[in-house]
Motif scaffolding. Structure first.
Motif: not given
Ligand SMILES: O=P(O)(O)OC[C@@]1(O)O[C@H](CO)[C@@H](O)[C@@H]1O
Ligand SMILES: [Mn+2]
Length: 439
Positions: A329-332, A339-348, A351-358, A391-392
């Motif tokens: 994958h390569d997301h912009i 910083p990554y604490c903004a990911m859920a807002q800036v690139a939801p 964030y949802a993709e990472l939530q699928k991971a163990c 915490h994805p």
């Protein structure tokens, strides 16, 4: 809520951030200009006079950028029409909104180091994409490929080691665990090979890293690898359907990428995981970071090696990609300044993709800086707190220290390190496996 610590910046003369902006980034820009200059005849052969004009334009844009940086000019909006241009310019306005009266403009030696350093690499991309027909030229490709070729012996040793393990599923539990830890450590120390720290100078792996693991153990300051083993073993037993997904947020191309691919191969061939998702950069970044062209080039060059074990690895890796065991994958978002604490807002979506991971593994120092928002935390602040709500999924930073920030240390540990090795934070000599999340 407790006051958040300040951001690292080049305001502090003599700090690593200051020395990076003052010395290393102009050096990187000069090397980029020199690379363009050395490809002038190639551009002429490919594109005629238009190619030569494009080379001149890109060089003039990079020279202007270098002058702005060296004379601490205000940060200016991007003018290219790229997919992320508006997000970048909104972020510049956000940085401006944080300034108090009398602070002046967002600028190189004043604004947060994370912002201005990421901005510099995005301006390099702007200079190139504004110079058609050389708009897809990667000014760092040469040094990334050189790192690979100069590390060939270490790559062959690593691939031979991996091939001798197979079939990994026949290993005993304790053999499997030993190899798991060994290959994780190799992936950690692969992170020393980083061209942005070296200012683009060669930083390939010339010695076999397998033989030096025992000697390097004292330099691991935080070692949460037992948690990774426990987590994956649990995921394997409980996952319904039996999918164990591990995401690897990549860092540097060259030797480090090979160490990551070797580890990813082991995860699949040992059946500790069932699918690996790699996250690379959409544009050339921090000199050595992996783009999709680097990823494909590396698999291709490992496969075409004249060493049997290396070539066998490359063939297996090509097959993992073909069969879907490895997904790239390569997301912009990864090349934005946030910083990554903004990911859920800036690139939801990401964030949802990472939530699928163990488990999500973050390689390298820049990822670490973004995980903890590049703030000057006290060394003993818990990693969970410094993540500021990011915490994805269960995650682990695998990082050699190349910036003046580190959290989660024991009381007194930082003071002891400073006394024994004043530059412990920035030489890449020390590393961490730092885990966050439920087991
Ligand atoms: O993420 P990586 O490749 O491990 O390191 C990137 C990096 O070298 O670039 C900057 C120095 O210019 C530092 O912040 C950081 O250490
Ligand atoms: Mn990097």
């Amino acid at each position: 809520m407790a006051e958040l610590p300040a951001f690292l910046s080049a305001q502090e003369v003599g700090s690593f951030a200051y020395l990076t902006i003052k010395d290393r980034t102009p050096q990187i820009l000069t090397k980029a200009i020199d690379t363009l200059h050395r490809h002038k005849s190639e551009f002429f052969e490919k594109h005629g006079e238009e190619g030569v004009e494009a080379e001149k334009k890109a060089i003039s844009l990079l020279s202007k950028l270098r002058n702005e940086l060296q004379t601490d000019k205000p940060i200016i909006p991007l003018v290219d029409k790229h997919i992320d241009t508006d997000i970048w310019n909104q972020y510049l306005e956000y940085q401006r909104s944080l300034l108090s009266e009398g602070d002046g403009e967002p600028r190189w030696f004043f604004s947060p180091w994370l912002f201005v350093e990421c901005y510099m690499y995005r301006r390099i991309h702007e200079a190139v994409i504004q110079s058609p027909p050389i708009h897809d030229f990667d000014v760092f490709k040469e040094s990334k490929d050189k790192n690979f070729f100069e590390s060939q012996e270490s790559i062959n040793a690593l691939c031979t080691h991996l091939q001798q393990l197979k079939p990994a599923r026949d290993l005993s539990e304790s053999q499997l665990k030993d190899e798991f830890f060994k290959l994780l450590q190799i992936s950690l120390w692969g992170n020393k090979c980083d061209l942005s720290l070296s200012g683009g100078e060669s930083s390939s792996q010339k010695t076999s890293v397998i033989d030096s693991l025992e000697g390097l153990k004292p330099f691991i300051l935080i070692n949460d690898t037992e948690s990774l083993w426990t987590l994956l073993s649990k995921c394997k037993k409980t996952a319904k359907p039996p999918v164990v997904r591990v995401d690897i947020v990549l860092d540097n191309s060259g030797f480090e990428l090979v160490t990551d691919l070797v580890f990813a191969d082991f995860l699949l061939s040992s059946e500790l995981a069932t699918e690996i998702h790699f996250h690379g950069k959409t544009i050339p970044w921090f000199v050595s970071d992996v783009t999709v062209r680097d990823f494909n080039w590396t698999v291709e060059h490992v496969k075409s090696s004249d060493q049997e074990a290396t070539s066998a690895c490359g063939a297996a890796w090509e097959n993992y990609v073909k069969m879907g065991g490895w997904i790239y994958h390569d997301h912009i978002f990864w090349t934005l300044p946030h910083p990554y604490c903004a990911m859920a807002q800036v690139a939801p979506d990401l964030y949802a993709e990472l939530q699928k991971a163990c488990l999500v593994l973050f390689k390298g120092d820049l990822n670490y800086r973004k995980l903890v928002s590049d703030r000057k935390w006290e060394f003993t602040v818990p990693f969970h707190q410094a993540l500021s709500g990011f915490h994805p999924a269960p995650l682990c930073s695998i990082r050699t220290l190349k910036a003046e920030l580190q959290v989660g240390l024991q009381p007194g540990q930082a003071e002891q390190l400073s006394a024994s090795d004043p530059h412990w934070l920035t030489t890449g000599k020390y590393g961490v496996f730092q885990f966050d999340g439920p087991l």
